[in-house]
Design an enzyme around this catalytic site. Structure first.
Site, mmCIF file in Angstrom:
data_model
loop_
_atom_site.group_PDB
_atom_site.id
_atom_site.type_symbol
_atom_site.label_atom_id
_atom_site.label_comp_id
_atom_site.label_asym_id
_atom_site.label_seq_id
_atom_site.Cartn_x
_atom_site.Cartn_y
_atom_site.Cartn_z
ATOM 1 C CD GLU A 2 7.252 6.485 -4.717
ATOM 2 O OE1 GLU A 2 6.833 5.411 -5.154
ATOM 3 O OE2 GLU A 2 6.527 7.309 -4.148
ATOM 4 C CG HIS A 59 3.004 7.428 -3.931
ATOM 5 N ND1 HIS A 59 3.969 6.475 -4.115
ATOM 6 C CD2 HIS A 59 1.843 6.762 -3.748
ATOM 7 C CE1 HIS A 59 3.410 5.277 -4.049
ATOM 8 N NE2 HIS A 59 2.130 5.424 -3.837
#
Lengths: 290, 400
Positions: free
Chosen positions: A209, A247
């Site tokens: 990511e 996150h």
């Protein structure tokens, strides 16, 4: 996969008698994981789930021969629990906690130097080796034994990839979450090396990511050292810069942190890349047939 | 978490970093009083908002008299400052920092970051002060000096000296530079910051080093043990929807599209946005409901997404692991009923208790659009949006 969790692994849980650890230890035992006990300071000498509880990790290792620990301590206490596991000589330490202060992880990583411990996480769903066992919080029923290794920063995106692979009849050798934090214990490249050396793995899917250098570092390592097909996806194509996307580690701080920059670099380094997250399963199938 | 420049400077002062005399004020009259109290012949009036690029936007100006300070403060306070970081809507200036102006001889950059590759705090310095460090890193990377800090011993004097010599801070400036670097490091370590920078660190005409501007970002996950830092949080600088979402245990970030998104997991939420984008749609938000989402939490997610007036449809994408599709479905029904939602709702459910979840949706009277997988969900969402846009502005003559 034999490196991190195999049929000989002896697993303990830290924070064993807590609600989450209890639930996930039971789930792990249901699928055959060899759980040998747990640690909860102050409850040593008692039994939980029919297994011995110890006050310290050192004692648990001495009495049970444990070499894998699943840490369910909440974020404020997690760093101490990890260092206790390192001190006791635990080989594979799985850290579930989401929200450990990043400077705590800087200190933990310093403490780990020179030891043989491997930290998986924090902020990870954990490790699963279908047919053998799991240390983590993932739903084991969606995984099936097979020959594809998966390593990912995200939990639910890992499940999504598994579902797409299942539709095409592809199972997993192991699935490992390295976690969504900016400072984590084990990076992509380390896990790729373990899969490359594993005779039960034919190809590896890496799910990254935005944020940080790990995907491209791993792709560079793979170009030099890996013979098995490597498939990569990077989430966050449409993420705005400077924002933390759920996150703690998913943040674009520079141009090289973007999904497009990473995926272009991975492609240039010879990986099979997935640009549309709906094509993960199909791309894995294409890679193993090539 | 970010804080204002004046708050950062207050903190740094406690750690021995020299900053210009000054104070924050809320009115033009207070600005004039402070200018008189701190003395001097020139003053800088600086807009206090959480954004870079304030100078270029007209938010940092010099006054040559007390009257000028008053006029400038009056002009800046209450305006919407538009910088390259605020977006077109700008940010309301509620307070300004009034400081003695300095005669700058030279400017430097000193910063601390948590380097993800080495997993350590790293000192970063450059002789190119006053310029964004990202720009220096791109154009003249050789002019950036780095020193990695071992957390077991902290930033050492010799490391500061090495860095100071390399950027050209020598002679009488050397001990001052060491003091600034060590102060900045201690401030970062003791307060759980994840970034701290002084830019510019200036040599002024009396030969002293002064931190003319400074910025710190703190670790949200460590605020529980830093109560004095938590108190510095300014909710006016944050999107109220994002603040409310955090209160409900949801992770929400507003974007500028029209497809509202409700997803579980950060990675899947980003991938859902990506799939929408790849179908030429535009996500209105990032939203992660997290694990173990109750029906109430799902209903709250709807409430937050619908606060954005640009949202035309909602896409729900759930891959339940520790979540349960039946709870999610119950939350969706609850939201539809209680919030009287009329727009199209696309639902993709997978994972734990998926059959029960689908049954709950089917048994309701609401016309959900059910998607079988991620691709199907994105395609259907974008088709629905295009359908609505066409109805609002018909391209073809409607047949009778």
């Amino acid at each position: 996969m034999s490196v991190l969790l195999n049929k000989d692994s002896r697993v303990i849980f830290q924070g064993f008698t807590g609600q989450h650890a209890t639930f996930h230890a039971e789930e792990a035992m249901k699928i055959g994981t060899k759980v040998v006990g747990g640690v909860t300071p102050g409850k040593g000498g008692t039994q939980h789930l029919g297994l011995p509880v110890f006050d310290t990790v050192e004692e648990a290792v001495r009495e049970t021969g444990a070499d894998v620990s699943g840490i369910f301590a909440p974020p404020p206490f997690a760093a101490d629990a990890i260092m206790e596991a390192i001190d006791a000589g635990i080989k594979t330490i799985v850290v579930i906690a989401d929200g450990i202060p990043v400077q705590d992880m800087v200190r933990v990583e310093r403490y780990r130097l020179g030891t043989n411990s491997i930290i998986i996480g924090p902020n990870t769903p954990g490790i699963i080796t279908p047919g053998v066992g799991k240390v983590g919080i993932m739903p084991s029923h969606i995984y099936s034994p097979g020959r594809i290794g998966i390593v990912s920063r995200s939990g639910t995106l890992n499940y999504e990839a598994v579902a797409q692979m299942s539709e095409l009849g592809l199972g997993q050798s192991s699935s490992i979450g390295i976690g969504g934090d900016p400072v984590n214990g084990t990076d992509f490249a380390t896990v790729l090396k373990a899969f490359e050396d594993d005779p039960d793995t034919d190809a590896v899917l890496m799910i990254g990511e935005i944020g940080g250098p790990q995907e491209v570092d791993a792709a560079r390592w793979a170009k030099k050292n890996m013979r098995k097909p490597l498939i990569g996806y990077v989430a966050g194509l449409s993420a705005p810069p400077g924002r933390r996307m759920g996150h703690a580690g998913a943040i674009i701080s520079s141009e090289s942190d973007t999904a497009t920059a990473k995926i272009d670099m991975m492609e240039a380094l010879g990986m099979f890349v997935v640009r549309n997250p709906a094509d993960i399963g199909a791309t894995v199938l294409r890679a193993i047939k090539s | 978490m970010n804080i204002h420049e004046y708050q950062t400077k207050d903190l740094l002062k406690h750690y021995g970093v020299p900053v210009p005399p000054g104070r924050v004020v809320h009115t033009d009259a207070q600005a004039a009083t402070v200018a008189e109290e701190i003395g001097g012949s020139r003053w800088v009036v600086k807009a206090q908002i959480h954004s870079g690029g304030r100078g270029k936007a007209g938010g940092v100006r010099v006054g040559n008299s007390i009257d000028e300070v008053r006029v400038i403060a009056d002009e800046i306070i209450g305006t919407n400052l538009v910088t390259h970081q605020t977006g077109a809507e700008g940010r309301l200036v509620r307070r300004v920092l009034v400081e003695q102006a300095s005669n700058i001889v030279r400017e430097y950059y000193i910063g601390l970051i948590i380097d993800r590759a080495t997993r350590r705090i790293t000192l970063v310095a450059s002789a190119e002060g006053g310029v964004e460090i990202e720009v220096v890193a791109k154009q003249t990377p050789e002019r950036i000096i780095r020193e990695i800090i071992d957390p077991a011993v902290g930033l050492l004097d010799f490391q500061c000296r090495k860095v100071a010599y390399k950027v050209g801070l020598k002679g009488a400036l050397l001990p001052q530079a060491v003091k600034v670097m060590k102060g900045l490091y201690r401030c970062m370590r003791d307060n759980d910051a994840i970034m701290a920078e002084i830019n510019p660190l200036a040599i002024v005409d009396n030969g002293q080093l002064l931190a003319l501007d400074a910025k710190m970002t703190f670790d949200d996950n460590a605020l529980y043990r830093r109560p004095t830092i938590s108190e510095l949080r300014d909710f006016d600088e944050e999107d109220p929807k994002e603040v409310e979402a955090t209160g409900h245990g949801l992770n929400y970030i507003a974007l500028d599209g029209d497809v509202g998104c409700i997803v579980n997991g950060a990675g899947l939420a980003m991938a859902t946005m990506d799939a929408i984008t790849l179908h030429n749609g535009r996500p209105a938000n990032f939203l992660d409901v997290g694990g173990g989402a109750t029906p109430e939490k799902v209903a709250n997610a709807f409430r937050i997404v619908l606060q954005d007036p640009a949202v035309k449809i909602i896409l729900i994408n759930i891959f339940a692991g520790i979540n349960r599709c039946d709870w999610i479905a119950t939350g969706i029904i609850q939201a539809m009923r209680d919030q009287n939602i009329q727009m199209p709702i696309i639902v993709r459910l997978a994972g734990t208790n998926v059959e029960e979840g689908r049954a709950i949706l089917n048994a309701s009277k609401f016309p959900f659009i059910i998607a079988s997988n991620l691709n199907d969900a994105a395609a259907k969402a974008v088709a629905e949006v295009n359908n609505i846009v066409q109805k609002v502005t018909p391209l073809k003559k409607e047949h009778s």
